[in-house]
Write an enzyme that holds these catalytic residues in place. Sequence first.
Site, PDB file in Angstrom:
ATOM      1  N   SER A  40     -16.287  31.602  14.399  1.00 21.89           N
ATOM      2  CA  SER A  40     -14.848  31.882  14.490  1.00 21.89           C
ATOM      3  C   SER A  40     -13.905  30.696  14.372  1.00 21.89           C
ATOM      4  O   SER A  40     -12.697  30.898  14.296  1.00 21.89           O
ATOM      5  CB  SER A  40     -14.544  32.620  15.787  1.00 21.89           C
TER       6      SER A  40
ATOM      7  N   LYS B 159      -5.129  29.147  20.959  1.00 21.05           N
ATOM      8  CA  LYS B 159      -5.686  30.495  20.760  1.00 21.05           C
ATOM      9  C   LYS B 159      -5.499  31.287  22.050  1.00 21.05           C
ATOM     10  O   LYS B 159      -5.669  30.743  23.148  1.00 21.05           O
ATOM     11  CB  LYS B 159      -7.179  30.382  20.395  1.00 21.05           C
TER      12      LYS B 159
ATOM     13  N   SER C 259     -12.716  34.907  14.373  1.00 24.24           N
ATOM     14  CA  SER C 259     -11.685  35.517  15.189  1.00 24.24           C
ATOM     15  C   SER C 259     -10.467  34.621  15.401  1.00 24.24           C
ATOM     16  O   SER C 259      -9.422  35.110  15.814  1.00 24.24           O
ATOM     17  CB  SER C 259     -12.254  35.895  16.551  1.00 24.24           C
TER      18      SER C 259
END
Length: 484
Positions: free
Chosen positions: A175, A76, A151
């Site tokens: 998330s 990420k 997210s």
Amino acid sequence: MFNLSLQQIGDALRAKKISSVELAQLYLDRINALNPKLNAYITLQPETTLAQAQAADVRLATGKADVLTGIPFAQKDIFCAKGWLTTCGSKMLHNFVSPYDAHVITQFNNAGAVNLGKTNMDEFAMGSSNETSHYGSVKNPWDTARVPGGSSGGTAAAVAARLCAAATGTDTGGSIRQPAALCGISGIKPTYGTVSRYGMIAFASSLDQAGPMARSAEDCALMLNVMTGFDERDSTSLQRDKEDYTRDLAKPLNGLRIGLPKEFFAEGLSDDVAQAVEAAIAEYKKLGATVVEISLPNTKLSIPVYYVLAPAEASSNLSRFDGVRYGYRAPDYTDLADMYEKSRAQGFGEEVKRRIMIGTYVLSHGYYDAYYLQAQKIRRLIAQDFTEAFKHCDVIMGPTSPSTAFKLGEKGDDPVQMYLSDIYTIAVNLAGLPGMSIPCGFGENNMPVGLQIIGNYFDEARMLNVAHKYQLATDWHSRAPQII
Ligand code: GLN
């Protein structure tokens, strides 16, 4: 190759059936073909990836390989990785090449894992649909008209579409779990303090926690073995002995007590999600589990509490982005104050600015006691609900998200509707507990449904056991989206 487990990929690498360079190239080719449709990656640096794969091949040849050596993962874009553009989904960091590695990245590097690229995400991890990214929204591989969740939406889409073997996410209010649910993959947010936050760009420090996102619970366990461990550079990192999270995977579930919170099955839950979750519970009964009704009475307060505390912490954490030290600086300004103002006005997106405003407000003189302090007190009550519940059960189960993936743009102008996406996940962060999501079926429009499993503090090994046994008995987790 793309459907093998991490263990199987590792075995193939160690048996020299394929080299790490060949494997990385296969993935890079697949990314080149499919990423334009999904926008799951923000940054690819093929030379860096292939150099890492080459080093992994050397390590494999000398017989010094670890379990994950040579396997291509995605990271990420919230994790600082040396020599990699690290944007956190924001224009504010559009030109930030990190000079150092986050602890999580170091752990993967030490294991000899290969970094395929940095995945797309909501700006500064604020969002539930990946639509707040400066780099454009990510598309759900099961239906590209729909969101992948957020997210960690880029990670979820990349794992579901087989654009990496597995990847990392972070979870401040849901998330990891919510995008895992919406994309039909598995993901675990560990107990707060288990994975070091060093080098992970901070959103709300008392809630942020990194974790693995993969196609199975077994893969998550192998990644967690690498990601966890004490790190003195994070003051909230816990000093505990290293654990083997695979140790209990195969244990039978006889006698397991599953708590079902009545608040998780009430108004607001869509029928298709409820049905899939109920079918999963029925499967658990077949596997030897018993079910008890429990109550988490403060569930409905978790969203208002989170939207006081998370913005408060974010407003402080994000004050470092001022155009002076690194990142975006407005091209035209008159004096220093004007430079700060313009850089922040132009560098941050709408949702980030909304959170900074809320956070600054609730921390300001005169409102601190009414909002921030009050929210802290309710946070304690929310944590106590779980302590009480775990007297009667071993794990808690329910839906991860109230609905399956919604359409891109559907909740765009209504932040409060968007915030409700995390109604079942946020309390877990507020309490610091571990939570995971695994695929448990499909709802309307053939979109994946996630089952949430919540464990007591440090009970990750048991949760992974509970998830793994279900994945041995069902095949939801091995279904793949049709994207060509
Ligand atoms: N959707 C929540 C938010 O917007 C949670 C995000 C997260 O866990 N990073 O804040």
